[in-house]
Write a protein that holds these residues in place. Structure first.
Motif: not given
Ligand code: DGT
Ligand code: MG
Length: 373
Positions: A189-195, A301-318
């Motif tokens: 479990v990884t905290m993403t987003g602004g934090f 997310c599936p393990y194989s997509e973890y890094f992309y999902a992590l990047l995608g959900w870290t933001g910021s939106k812009h």
């Protein structure tokens, strides 16, 4: 010196993901003004103007000095005519007339209030505005027409308007991890987003959940949220199922996601002062409760997509938007929260044969590094 300032402005790259964009920077009055115009443009449905002002603001955040004259932005990317007027007025008068007019306009104020409700986007707010809704209290007349999400958003409006502190986010993390680990002890479990970007406060808390064994993730989100719900910790939730054929476009994302409002136990509930009780005897009812409503997003997310999902959900939106634009235009790759795809090999097929898209994406997907997440 002005020479080194000139050099600095000439070296600022055009894509947001190529620059440092610090939270604390030197031109806050100007970027705040540009962001109001961006927001106002988005309320009017003008995506192009929204992007223009957002990009100008983003560029100025990366400047290593405080602007002194509008001349200094002439070589900067995205700081064109309209933004220059704003910058010049703020530098010369301290305020920009257009920004003041926008801030005072009924449309802007109503749209801002309405879109700040969980579950209300620009389209809904605009429709309500055209139906005569101006403030939150006007929404009581719409009662039956509100979605479950919007009802929850209104019910917990005051709490959700307050930002979530880093400390509160830590408490949410314990709660969420506890629920997930009660089913899968070694779930990640990884905290993403602004934090994750180091912000000290946010409007919600975002988490990404994964595990090397895909079976372990099956149904986990629903079970964990139901478990929390059983303990009385869930005020609202809805789970969006994983979509198998997510669109390969830049913005869509098909991960299983839970949008929720959690009752976060207060470490020390705020007691109303005796004076406040005398003035408003009913006021203290809410202040005495020992929880606070907090928005929480959970993404699996599936393990194989973890890094992309992590990047995608870290933001910021812009930043995400710019990263994807950079990938597409400069690298000829398509990036989203599932992977990075080479579009060059099959560009025309991609455009014309939608049904083969997924297959192509699969075969050109760049696999993530093999280390564990
Ligand atoms: P905050 O919560 O206002 O302090 O700021 P952030 O940056 O945490 O913003 P938030 O929570 O709205 O979203 C976190 C990041 O996750 C955001 O920068 C982009 C990404 N994100 C949000 N919603 C979606 C979505 O539906 N799909 C994808 N792929 N990414 C999303
Ligand atoms: Mg967030």
């Amino acid at each position: 010196s002005s020479v080194s300032r000139d050099k600095a402005t000439q070296e600022i790259p055009a894509y947001g993901c190529q620059r440092r964009t610090p939270l604390h920077h030197h031109n806050k009055e100007i970027t705040d003004a540009l962001e109001i115009l961006a927001l106002s443009a988005s309320f009017q449905g003008s995506e192009a103007r929204f992007l223009g002002f957002t990009r100008a603001s983003s560029v100025l955040k990366s400047l290593p000095f405080r602007l002194q004259s509008v001349e200094e932005v002439k070589d900067l990317p995205w700081c064109g005519g309209h933004s220059q007027t704003v910058i010049q007025e703020i530098l010369e008068d301290g305020v920009c007339r257009e920004v003041e007019t926008v801030k005072n306009s009924e449309h802007f104020q109503s749209m801002k209030a309405l879109t700040s409700i969980f579950g209300v986007g620009i389209r809904t707010a605009d429709k309500w505005y055209r139906d005569g809704v101006r403030s939150l209290s006007d929404l009581n007349n719409l009662g039956g027409k509100l979605t479950a999400e919007q009802k929850a958003g209104l019910l917990h409006y005051t709490d959700l308007q307050q930002s979530v502190t880093r400390e509160e986010a830590g408490t949410v993390e314990q709660l969420i991890k506890g629920a997930l680990q009660s089913f899968v002890p070694d779930v990640r479990v990884t905290m993403t987003g602004g934090f994750r970007r180091g912000k000290q406060e946010g409007h919600d808390v975002d988490f990404l959940i994964t595990h090397p064994d895909e079976e372990a993730l099956n149904g986990l989100l629903r079970k964990a949220v139901a478990w929390l719900d059983g303990k009385g910790s869930v005020l609202y939730y809805h789970v969006r199922a994983r979509s198998q054929n997510f669109s390969g476009s830049n913005t869509m994302d098909g991960h299983e996601t839970c949008y929720s409002i959690i009752a976060l136990p207060n470490v020390c509930p705020e007691k109303p002062s005796p004076d406040a009780e005398k003035i408003e005897p009913d006021l203290d009812k809410n202040s005495l409760r020992n929880w606070k409503a907090v928005r929480v997003d959970l993404v699996v997310c599936p393990y194989s997509e973890y890094f992309y999902a992590l990047l995608g959900w870290t933001g910021s939106k812009h930043f995400e938007r710019e990263l994807r634009r950079f990938s597409l235009h400069v690298k000829k790759m398509s990036l989203n929260s599932h992977g990075l795809f080479d579009i060059q090999k099959n560009a025309t097929t991609l455009l014309h044969r939608r049904r083969r898209y997924l297959h192509i994406l699969d075969s050109h997907m760049c696999r993530p590094p093999r280390e564990t997440p």
